[in-house]
Structures are given as structure tokens and as C-alpha cells.
Scaffold this motif. Structure first.
Motif, mmCIF file in Angstrom:
data_model
loop_
_atom_site.group_PDB
_atom_site.id
_atom_site.type_symbol
_atom_site.label_atom_id
_atom_site.label_comp_id
_atom_site.label_asym_id
_atom_site.label_seq_id
_atom_site.Cartn_x
_atom_site.Cartn_y
_atom_site.Cartn_z
ATOM 1 N N SER A 10 0.830 -1.206 0.000
ATOM 2 C CA SER A 10 0.000 0.000 0.000
ATOM 3 C C SER A 10 0.867 1.260 0.000
ATOM 4 O O SER A 10 0.350 2.366 -0.101
ATOM 5 C CB SER A 10 -0.924 0.004 1.225
ATOM 6 O OG SER A 10 -0.151 -0.014 2.401
ATOM 7 N N GLU A 12 3.861 3.740 -1.564
ATOM 8 C CA GLU A 12 4.597 4.113 -2.775
ATOM 9 C C GLU A 12 6.077 3.787 -2.576
ATOM 10 O O GLU A 12 6.636 4.037 -1.510
ATOM 11 C CB GLU A 12 4.468 5.623 -3.038
ATOM 12 C CG GLU A 12 3.066 6.095 -3.347
ATOM 13 C CD GLU A 12 2.631 5.779 -4.761
ATOM 14 O OE1 GLU A 12 3.489 5.745 -5.673
ATOM 15 O OE2 GLU A 12 1.423 5.561 -4.943
ATOM 16 N N PHE A 33 0.062 -2.565 -9.852
ATOM 17 C CA PHE A 33 0.013 -2.088 -8.477
ATOM 18 C C PHE A 33 -1.389 -2.353 -7.937
ATOM 19 O O PHE A 33 -2.344 -1.673 -8.306
ATOM 20 C CB PHE A 33 0.364 -0.601 -8.417
ATOM 21 C CG PHE A 33 1.796 -0.334 -8.792
ATOM 22 C CD1 PHE A 33 2.787 -0.344 -7.823
ATOM 23 C CD2 PHE A 33 2.158 -0.099 -10.106
ATOM 24 C CE1 PHE A 33 4.118 -0.116 -8.160
ATOM 25 C CE2 PHE A 33 3.475 0.124 -10.456
ATOM 26 C CZ PHE A 33 4.461 0.113 -9.470
ATOM 27 N N LYS A 35 -2.775 -1.766 -5.190
ATOM 28 C CA LYS A 35 -3.386 -0.658 -4.447
ATOM 29 C C LYS A 35 -4.138 0.303 -5.368
ATOM 30 O O LYS A 35 -5.032 1.017 -4.930
ATOM 31 C CB LYS A 35 -2.356 0.102 -3.616
ATOM 32 C CG LYS A 35 -1.345 0.882 -4.432
ATOM 33 C CD LYS A 35 -0.376 1.649 -3.554
ATOM 34 C CE LYS A 35 0.632 2.410 -4.344
ATOM 35 N NZ LYS A 35 0.119 3.275 -5.392
ATOM 36 N N ASP A 36 -3.778 0.301 -6.645
ATOM 37 C CA ASP A 36 -4.408 1.202 -7.606
ATOM 38 C C ASP A 36 -5.599 0.572 -8.329
ATOM 39 O O ASP A 36 -6.230 1.227 -9.159
ATOM 40 C CB ASP A 36 -3.383 1.663 -8.645
ATOM 41 C CG ASP A 36 -2.269 2.489 -8.020
ATOM 42 O OD1 ASP A 36 -2.493 3.093 -6.952
ATOM 43 O OD2 ASP A 36 -1.163 2.517 -8.603
ATOM 44 N N ASN A 38 -9.330 -1.492 -8.246
ATOM 45 C CA ASN A 38 -10.531 -1.751 -7.457
ATOM 46 C C ASN A 38 -10.821 -3.246 -7.555
ATOM 47 O O ASN A 38 -11.344 -3.711 -8.568
ATOM 48 C CB ASN A 38 -11.707 -0.932 -8.004
ATOM 49 C CG ASN A 38 -13.021 -1.305 -7.341
ATOM 50 O OD1 ASN A 38 -13.052 -1.778 -6.210
ATOM 51 N ND2 ASN A 38 -14.109 -1.100 -8.058
#
Length: 184
Positions: A10, A12, A33, A35-36, A38
Motif C-alpha cells: 500500500s 509508494e 500495483f 493498491k491502484d 478496485n
């Protein structure tokens, strides 16, 4: 050879992402990624009359990566002695994906897709991270995926992975092995 790294942090520029960058230095690949994306949690309807239902989220990007990759790299921080929750959600959804009628070839394709685990933690991860590696081994066994390799690094604060000489040496060796296989 197509390689996809699923980045499960989560944060960067996380330590686990930095370890993946080291492994994949000079090698063509794609990073996804998590975290990016849905990705909805699994709604397990395997045993119901209606079965799994279509989920309108970004999980098809995961499926497409799995279908087009020869090697997939599961990159995760070690959170509470296991993979990150976003990585676990991705893995949980495989139960649905391998039954998705839109992708009948997925289960068979996974049997030829090699898997690598890259994990980084801060509390004796080279020992306490081993149950997580075993968990991945069971997942790969279930899917009949070849398990190529794993590296566990030790780091906590951002950038600390650069101090783990053992993990970086293993990453360099893996990088060289991958380059030799794809003639880079």
C-alpha cells in the motif's frame, strides 16, 4: 517471455517494490500495483444454486495478466506474518476466476505460468515469513503452478531493503537467471 509483477504494497516505492525492481532490472516486464486497482472481496457462491456472479471491478486486469504472462511475481510486504490484505484479496478471487466462464483457459494456463514470491518484513522475516511462503506453496500446488523461487528481505522503514545484502545478492542472482532465460 512475458513477466508480470503484482505489487501488493500500500506504500509508494515500498521495500518490496524496490526488491522487485532489483530482480527485474533490465528485464522487460509489467507491474500491476494492486493498491491502484478496485478489487472487490470474494463473495463465495461456489456451492450455491446461482454460483459466482459477475463482479464489476478491475479484477479482469489480473486475469489478463495471468493469461499473458509466462512468469508472475507476487511482491508483498509481510503484514502480521502473512501477505498484505490487497494481495490476499487478489489471491482469494482466484477461486472465482478459475470458474469464470469468460476465461475457460485460465486454469490450464496457470499450470504453465511460473511463480516467484518476493516478500519484505521487519520482524525476523527470514524465519517468521516462512509460513507465508508455505501458504503460497499450497496455493501454487492447488493451481498446479510451478513455483520457481522466493526471496525474503528484511526491512521496515522506507528504503531499508538496500541494507539487506543477502536479499540483494539473491535478487541479483535471480535477475541473472531470468536474463539468461530470456536472452537479455
Amino acid at each position: 517471455m512475458n513477466i508480470t509483477a503484482f505489487i501488493g504494497s500500500s506504500r509508494e516505492h515500498s521495500n518490496s517494490e524496490m526488491l522487485a525492481d532489483h530482480v527485474l532490472n533490465g528485464i522487460p516486464h509489467q507491474n500491476l500495483f494492486l493498491k491502484d486497482l478496485n478489487i472487490q472481496p470474494i463473495h463465495d457462491l461456489r456451492h450455491s444454486k446461482e454460483g459466482f456472479q459477475f463482479v464489476d471491478d478491475d479484477y479482469d486486469q489480473i486475469i489478463q495478466a495471468l493469461l499473458t504472462s509466462d512468469i508472475v511475481i507476487f511482491t508483498t510486504p509481510i503484514y502480521w506474518y502473512s501477505m498484505s490484505s490487497i494481495m490476499k484479496t487478489m489471491v482469494d478471487r482466484l477461486s472465482h476466476a478459475i470458474r469464470d466462464e469468460r476465461f475457460p483457459q485460465l486454469k490450464e494456463k496457470l499450470q504453465t505460468t511460473e511463480a516467484i514470491i518476493l516478500a519484505v518484513g521487519g520482524d525476523e522475516p527470514k524465519i517468521k515469513g516462512l509460513p507465508m511462503i508455505q501458504q503460497f506453496q499450497y496455493i501454487f500446488d492447488f493451481l498446479k503452478m510451478p513455483f520457481l523461487s522466493y526471496i525474503i528481505g528484511e526491512a521496515n522503514k522506507p528504503g531499508e531493503i538496500t541494507k539487506d545484502e543477502q536479499a540483494l545478492t539473491q535478487a541479483t542472482l535471480l535477475n541473472n537467471q531470468l536474463k539468461a532465460r530470456i536472452n537479455v
